[in-house]
Design a protein around this motif. Structure first.
Motif, PDB file in Angstrom:
ATOM      1  N   HIS A  40       0.835  -1.208   0.000  1.00  0.00           N
ATOM      2  CA  HIS A  40       0.000   0.000   0.000  1.00  0.00           C
ATOM      3  C   HIS A  40       0.870   1.258   0.000  1.00  0.00           C
ATOM      4  O   HIS A  40       0.613   2.212  -0.757  1.00  0.00           O
ATOM      5  N   ILE A  41       1.889   1.277   0.843  1.00  0.00           N
ATOM      6  CA  ILE A  41       2.786   2.432   0.906  1.00  0.00           C
ATOM      7  C   ILE A  41       3.485   2.642  -0.425  1.00  0.00           C
ATOM      8  O   ILE A  41       3.631   3.776  -0.908  1.00  0.00           O
ATOM      9  N   ASP A  44       1.175   4.209  -2.997  1.00  0.00           N
ATOM     10  CA  ASP A  44       1.029   5.643  -2.766  1.00  0.00           C
ATOM     11  C   ASP A  44       2.261   6.400  -3.254  1.00  0.00           C
ATOM     12  O   ASP A  44       2.154   7.484  -3.850  1.00  0.00           O
ATOM     13  N   PRO A 116       4.893   7.933   2.031  1.00  0.00           N
ATOM     14  CA  PRO A 116       3.750   7.872   1.107  1.00  0.00           C
ATOM     15  C   PRO A 116       2.924   9.147   1.045  1.00  0.00           C
ATOM     16  O   PRO A 116       2.205   9.365   0.065  1.00  0.00           O
ATOM     17  N   THR A 117       3.007  10.002   2.052  1.00  0.00           N
ATOM     18  CA  THR A 117       2.223  11.245   2.054  1.00  0.00           C
ATOM     19  C   THR A 117       3.033  12.449   1.595  1.00  0.00           C
ATOM     20  O   THR A 117       2.575  13.580   1.708  1.00  0.00           O
ATOM     21  N   LEU A 203      -3.331  10.427   7.816  1.00  0.00           N
ATOM     22  CA  LEU A 203      -4.264  10.080   6.741  1.00  0.00           C
ATOM     23  C   LEU A 203      -5.709  10.387   7.133  1.00  0.00           C
ATOM     24  O   LEU A 203      -6.512  10.804   6.284  1.00  0.00           O
ATOM     25  N   HIS A 214      -5.018   8.476  -0.622  1.00  0.00           N
ATOM     26  CA  HIS A 214      -4.490   7.398   0.208  1.00  0.00           C
ATOM     27  C   HIS A 214      -5.612   6.572   0.845  1.00  0.00           C
ATOM     28  O   HIS A 214      -5.423   5.975   1.905  1.00  0.00           O
ATOM     29  N   THR A 217      -4.857   2.831   1.691  1.00  0.00           N
ATOM     30  CA  THR A 217      -3.915   2.679   2.798  1.00  0.00           C
ATOM     31  C   THR A 217      -4.602   2.947   4.128  1.00  0.00           C
ATOM     32  O   THR A 217      -4.425   2.195   5.093  1.00  0.00           O
TER      33      THR A 217
END
Length: 232
Positions: A40-41, A44, A116-117, A203, A214, A217
């Motif tokens: 998932h990471i 992203d 990821p963000t 998130l 996201h 995630t």
């Protein structure tokens, strides 16, 4: 003023295989959950790279691409894949920069897959600056991004990779070489249980603002049966 010439963005990523990714989280999560979280990471992080316009995009894979995870995005033409070469992270980054500069790129940016963000605007700043180097400081003492507007790969020498002094040592090398530097805002990696707790909270806040990049995630994290208060 923007920087002209060919630009490249490289995502450095481990090949996602169970038991071989996010090992510092395996004291808290089982192997399969850790693997699925990393996927998932990684998705992203790939989405962030593909959102950068007007550049050539690459994924540098370590140690080798055996999982096939990146095949679909490569076939789509959004990225080019290569395997990282070198005994340690510094050598692998140096080689990646050397290869891109040899291909005629004038500005090259490498980001890690553990943030990821990360705002795409930070990547854009690194591409558009006229400074010799850009560093994105990470809360763990390393950096989430390194960019070069010209070849200054000697900054990788004499750095203790994997330690909390990576950023400090690199900054000292930049100073010694008298390179001009852009320092981006501090951001965070997801490596430890406390980082994962912070990611979940972040998130959830982003979801309240209407950003949906996201969603998968966040849903995955919310479905985990974990005592989040213990992630300190």
């Amino acid at each position: 003023m923007g920087v002209s010439g060919k630009q490249a963005v490289i995502l450095f990523a481990r090949d996602p295989q169970p038991g071989k990714v996010k090992t510092r989280l395996q004291s808290w999560l089982d192997t399969d959950t850790t693997y699925r979280l990393y996927c998932h990471i990684l998705e992203d992080s790939l989405r962030n790279v593909c959102a950068v316009e007007g550049v050539d995009r690459f994924v540098g894979i370590h140690p080798a691409h055996r999982s096939g995870f990146f095949d679909t995005v490569e076939k789509s033409g959004q990225v080019r894949l290569f395997e990282q070469e070198g005994e340690h992270l510094g050598a692998r980054m140096r080689n990646a920069f050397d290869q891109r500069f040899a291909e005629g790129y004038e500005t090259v940016v490498i980001i890690g897959s553990d943030s990821p963000t990360l705002p795409v605007s930070y990547i854009r700043q690194a591409l558009d600056t006229g400074r010799d180097m850009t560093l994105g400081p990470c809360t763990d003492g390393g950096y989430y991004l390194i960019g070069m507007h010209r070849k200054v790969t000697d900054v990788f020498e004499g750095v203790e990779w994997g330690s909390e002094h990576v950023l400090t040592a690199t900054l000292e090398r930049v100073k010694q070489a008298r390179n001009t530097l852009l320092l981006l805002p501090v951001w965070y990696d997801v490596d430890r249980p406390e980082d994962l707790r912070f990611l979940k909270t972040h998130l959830e806040y982003l979801q309240h603002t209407g950003l949906e990049g996201h969603t998968d995630t966040l849903r995955f994290l919310q479905q985990l049966n974990l005592n989040w208060e213990s992630a300190v």
